[in-house]
Design a protein around this motif. Sequence first.
Motif, short mmCIF file in Angstrom:
data_model
loop_
_atom_site.label_atom_id
_atom_site.label_comp_id
_atom_site.label_asym_id
_atom_site.label_seq_id
_atom_site.Cartn_x
_atom_site.Cartn_y
_atom_site.Cartn_z
N LEU A 1 79.86 -5.63 11.18
CA LEU A 1 79.73 -7.10 11.16
C LEU A 1 80.49 -7.70 9.98
N ILE A 2 80.36 -7.07 8.81
CA ILE A 2 81.11 -7.55 7.64
C ILE A 2 82.61 -7.45 7.89
N SER A 3 83.01 -6.35 8.52
CA SER A 3 84.42 -6.14 8.82
C SER A 3 84.96 -7.22 9.75
N GLU A 4 84.20 -7.55 10.81
CA GLU A 4 84.64 -8.59 11.73
C GLU A 4 84.75 -9.95 11.03
N CYS A 5 83.79 -10.23 10.17
CA CYS A 5 83.81 -11.49 9.42
C CYS A 5 85.05 -11.56 8.53
N ILE A 6 85.34 -10.47 7.81
CA ILE A 6 86.49 -10.45 6.90
C ILE A 6 87.79 -10.55 7.70
N ALA A 7 87.86 -9.86 8.84
CA ALA A 7 89.08 -9.90 9.65
C ALA A 7 89.43 -11.32 10.05
N VAL A 8 88.44 -12.06 10.55
CA VAL A 8 88.73 -13.43 10.99
C VAL A 8 88.98 -14.33 9.79
N THR A 9 88.32 -14.08 8.67
CA THR A 9 88.60 -14.85 7.46
C THR A 9 90.06 -14.69 7.07
N ILE A 10 90.58 -13.49 7.11
CA ILE A 10 91.99 -13.24 6.80
C ILE A 10 92.89 -14.02 7.75
N ILE A 11 92.61 -13.91 9.05
CA ILE A 11 93.47 -14.56 10.05
C ILE A 11 93.49 -16.07 9.87
N ILE A 12 92.32 -16.67 9.69
CA ILE A 12 92.25 -18.12 9.57
C ILE A 12 92.83 -18.59 8.24
N THR A 13 92.58 -17.88 7.18
CA THR A 13 93.12 -18.29 5.87
C THR A 13 94.64 -18.32 5.91
N ILE A 14 95.24 -17.28 6.44
CA ILE A 14 96.71 -17.23 6.50
C ILE A 14 97.23 -18.19 7.58
N GLY A 15 96.63 -18.16 8.76
CA GLY A 15 97.13 -18.97 9.86
C GLY A 15 96.98 -20.45 9.63
N ASN A 16 95.81 -20.89 9.19
CA ASN A 16 95.63 -22.32 8.93
C ASN A 16 96.42 -22.79 7.72
N SER A 17 96.70 -21.90 6.79
CA SER A 17 97.59 -22.27 5.68
C SER A 17 99.00 -22.52 6.20
N ALA A 18 99.44 -21.70 7.15
CA ALA A 18 100.75 -21.94 7.77
C ALA A 18 100.74 -23.28 8.51
N ALA A 19 99.61 -23.59 9.19
CA ALA A 19 99.49 -24.88 9.87
C ALA A 19 99.55 -26.02 8.86
N ALA A 20 98.96 -25.83 7.70
CA ALA A 20 99.03 -26.85 6.64
C ALA A 20 100.46 -27.05 6.17
N MET A 21 101.17 -25.95 5.98
CA MET A 21 102.58 -26.06 5.56
C MET A 21 103.40 -26.79 6.62
N TYR A 22 103.07 -26.55 7.89
CA TYR A 22 103.79 -27.20 8.99
C TYR A 22 103.48 -28.69 9.06
N THR A 23 102.21 -29.04 8.83
CA THR A 23 101.73 -30.40 9.07
C THR A 23 101.92 -31.32 7.87
N LEU A 24 101.64 -30.85 6.67
CA LEU A 24 101.40 -31.73 5.54
C LEU A 24 102.64 -32.04 4.71
N TYR A 25 103.67 -31.24 4.84
CA TYR A 25 104.82 -31.41 3.95
C TYR A 25 106.01 -32.02 4.68
N ASP A 26 106.74 -32.84 3.97
CA ASP A 26 107.94 -33.49 4.51
C ASP A 26 109.05 -33.41 3.45
N PRO A 27 110.07 -32.61 3.67
CA PRO A 27 110.32 -31.83 4.89
C PRO A 27 109.45 -30.57 4.96
N SER A 28 109.01 -30.27 6.15
CA SER A 28 108.21 -29.07 6.36
C SER A 28 109.13 -27.86 6.42
N PRO A 29 108.71 -26.75 5.83
CA PRO A 29 109.54 -25.54 5.95
C PRO A 29 109.57 -24.98 7.36
#
Length: 276
Positions: free
Chosen positions: A11-39
């Motif tokens: 259970l801890i492993s599953e929690c950490i796995a999704v935490t990793i995915i969302i932290t990296i993935g949503n950070s990429a979404a932030a880079m895409y959305t929030l910056y002008d010009p976006s990388p």
Amino acid sequence: MPINKAYLGELISECIAVTIIITIGNSAAAMYTLYDPSPYQTAYWGVCITWGLAVTIAIYVTGAVSGTHANPAVTFALALYRGFPKSKMVPFWAAQTLGAILGAALVYMMFSPVIDIYNLAHGTDRAAGGAAGVFFTHPGLGITPIRAFFNEIVLTGILLLGIFAITEEYNTQAPQANSSALIIGLLVAAIGASAGYLEAWPLNPARDFGPRLFCYFTGWGSQAFPAPDNYWWVPIAGPFCGGVAGASVYQWLIRPFLPSRQKGFAPTATAAQPLD
């Protein structure tokens, strides 16, 4: 079932796995959305490969403990066809959703000042949905909720079809165990690159629901739940239905015809099995 040390570790492993995915993935979404010009605005493949590599990293970190389902639709399909204990299914879903909430919280901690600056510059705010795309998905141009639902059945079906093939013990064309994580990550990236603009390719009920739940309490309110056009259910129901569809296609239309299975060959360690 009782919580023993091994099960708690899963259970801890599953929690950490999704935490990793969302932290990296949503950070990429932030880079895409929030910056002008976006990388990423003119290099969308960068967002896709970042999400895919986030999945790969999560598998390498946690796969030896829980198999890294990291997705309620995957857990459901494995319980349906691969012998994963059904008694573990709901606790795995809860751990995965908690991981998504934690990942969203980490992204919020890092990017909240940028979100506020972005919303101020664009004359909007969180209650109006400003920067919501950093955290949760939404339909793209011309996409209705019903169409998005069927789109996600197709896309998550492809995901599970691929995962079942990659992790099939009798599939002699599957990658070796230490490379299957990379191929699964590239599969996620390929789906995003080919259809991500339709509704931001959630593919994973926890990936959308966890951050959406977090955002409901951090200023986005009704933009998160129930969302415009009551959209919140689509990224949950679509992937669940698609996961069953894709797994069923493999289980009934591909697996029975595998030559090594028909000849009764003993399975070899050709692929990592997403089981415990």
